[in-house]
Design an enzyme around this catalytic site. Structure first.
Site, mmCIF file in Angstrom:
data_model
loop_
_atom_site.group_PDB
_atom_site.id
_atom_site.type_symbol
_atom_site.label_atom_id
_atom_site.label_comp_id
_atom_site.label_asym_id
_atom_site.label_seq_id
_atom_site.Cartn_x
_atom_site.Cartn_y
_atom_site.Cartn_z
ATOM 1 N N VAL A 46 -19.226 3.488 -4.291
ATOM 2 C CA VAL A 46 -20.090 3.912 -3.191
ATOM 3 C C VAL A 46 -20.878 5.135 -3.652
ATOM 4 C CG1 VAL A 46 -20.201 4.671 -0.793
ATOM 5 C CG2 VAL A 46 -18.426 3.058 -1.497
ATOM 6 N N ASP A 154 -6.947 -3.239 9.672
ATOM 7 C CA ASP A 154 -6.663 -2.284 8.599
ATOM 8 C C ASP A 154 -7.065 -0.872 9.018
ATOM 9 O OD1 ASP A 154 -5.686 -1.521 6.129
ATOM 10 O OD2 ASP A 154 -7.577 -1.892 5.065
#
Length: 323
Positions: A46, A154
């Site tokens: 990222v 999650d």
């Protein structure tokens, strides 16, 4: 978005998110200038990036194209499909998707404050007021997802990002729920929409997911409870090295508040945690009940007794019989 020459192939996902196909990886550098690397995961990296035409800053997640049919393909598709349907202040905003022969690039809003795991490591624990702000925003986001039949599956500290650094946001904790790779869109409530595949991170995983007996959106509520517990004391409520041992501990032991820090936490917060961390999902507080709980609004003097799903069903049947 700036158009390239030759013109790229552009489609539109739900919510108007552009899905743009480029000839090669170099074409993306004509649209964005890459900056600092923000993180590295199993799927790729990222980066902070600046859109050349508008000079706005974004985060770009670069994912190497997985082999067709692999589990990674499904996770990337999940992330894109879910985020394309979502427009909420506390869920990460997906701006665009770019695809080349080698990579899939997800352009999303830039969060400069890191994640809650990093911040908790620095702070050791959060105050009750700080925790309240975070849990309210998180619950509001999860309620929004559940109304759209999306189960995150999650939720954890690492997947909750801070829009700004702590110095910049003046303690408001503008959080963004991220990482929808394991999320799933169900068909609503009912036996036909029960899931059985276990996924997520063990210490945040609901017991019904560990057991394999089937679970629904209630698994996200358990994860919220774990997150709230960890924010308040810095440690998870249940810890074991294996799934079976952890499940056994959860099913045979109620949540306990043994660390000294709990002496400074209100009884209302601790009672709320026992409602969120009920081993039986039918006895567990719903996310909507959490949003309506007095503790969320700042009243720590009220122990609001929850009504479980089973109790509500019994009350309904008794009402029907009396009529």
């Amino acid at each position: 978005m700036e158009q390239l020459s030759p013109r790229p192939s552009t489609a539109t996902l739900e919510k108007g998110v552009p899905d743009i196909r480029l000839k090669n990886d170099a074409d993306l550098s004509k649209i964005y200038v890459y900056g600092t690397k923000l993180g590295q995961g199993g799927f790729g990296a990222v980066y902070e990036a600046t859109h050349i035409e508008t000079q706005t800053k974004w985060a770009i997640k670069e994912v190497c194209k997985p082999a067709p049919g692999s589990s990674k393909v499904k996770m990337v598709e999940n992330e894109i499909n879910c985020l394309s349907q979502i427009n909420h202040a506390h869920v990460i905003h997906l701006e665009a998707v770019y695809t080349t022969n080698k990579r899939i690039c997800l352009v999303s809003e830039l969060c400069k404050g890191g994640d809650l795991r990093q911040l908790l490591d620095k702070k050791k624990f959060f105050t009750e007021d700080e925790t309240r702000k975070i849990i309210f925003c998180l619950a509001d986001a999860v309620a929004y997802l559940h109304k759209r039949d999306i189960v995150h599956r999650d939720l954890k500290l690492e997947n909750i990002l801070l829009k700004n650094s702590l110095d910049e946001d003046d303690g408001t904790f503008d959080i963004k729920v991220a990482d929808f790779g394991l999320s799933v869109k169900t068909g609503g409530v009912g036996i036909n929409n029960i899931r059985t595949d276990a996924c997520g991170t063990l210490i945040y995983m609901a017991p019904e997911m560990m057991s394999g007996r089937g679970y629904s959106h209630w698994c996200d509520v358990w994860s919220i409870g774990v997150i709230m517990f960890m924010l308040l004391c810095g440690e998870p409520p249940f810890v074991c090295k294996t799934k079976n041992k952890l499940l056994d501990k959860i099913m045979n032991k109620q949540v306990e508040f043994t660390q000294p820090i709990w002496a400074k936490v209100s009884d209302a917060a601790k009672y709320l945690l026992t409602c969120l961390l009920k081993a039986e999902p039918a006895d567990r507080m719903s996310v909507q009940q959490l949003l309506e709980n007095p503790w969320i609004t700042g009243d720590t003097s009220v122990l609001c007794v929850q009504t479980s799903v089973l109790e509500m069903m019994c009350d309904y049947l008794e009402h029907e019989e009396s009529n």
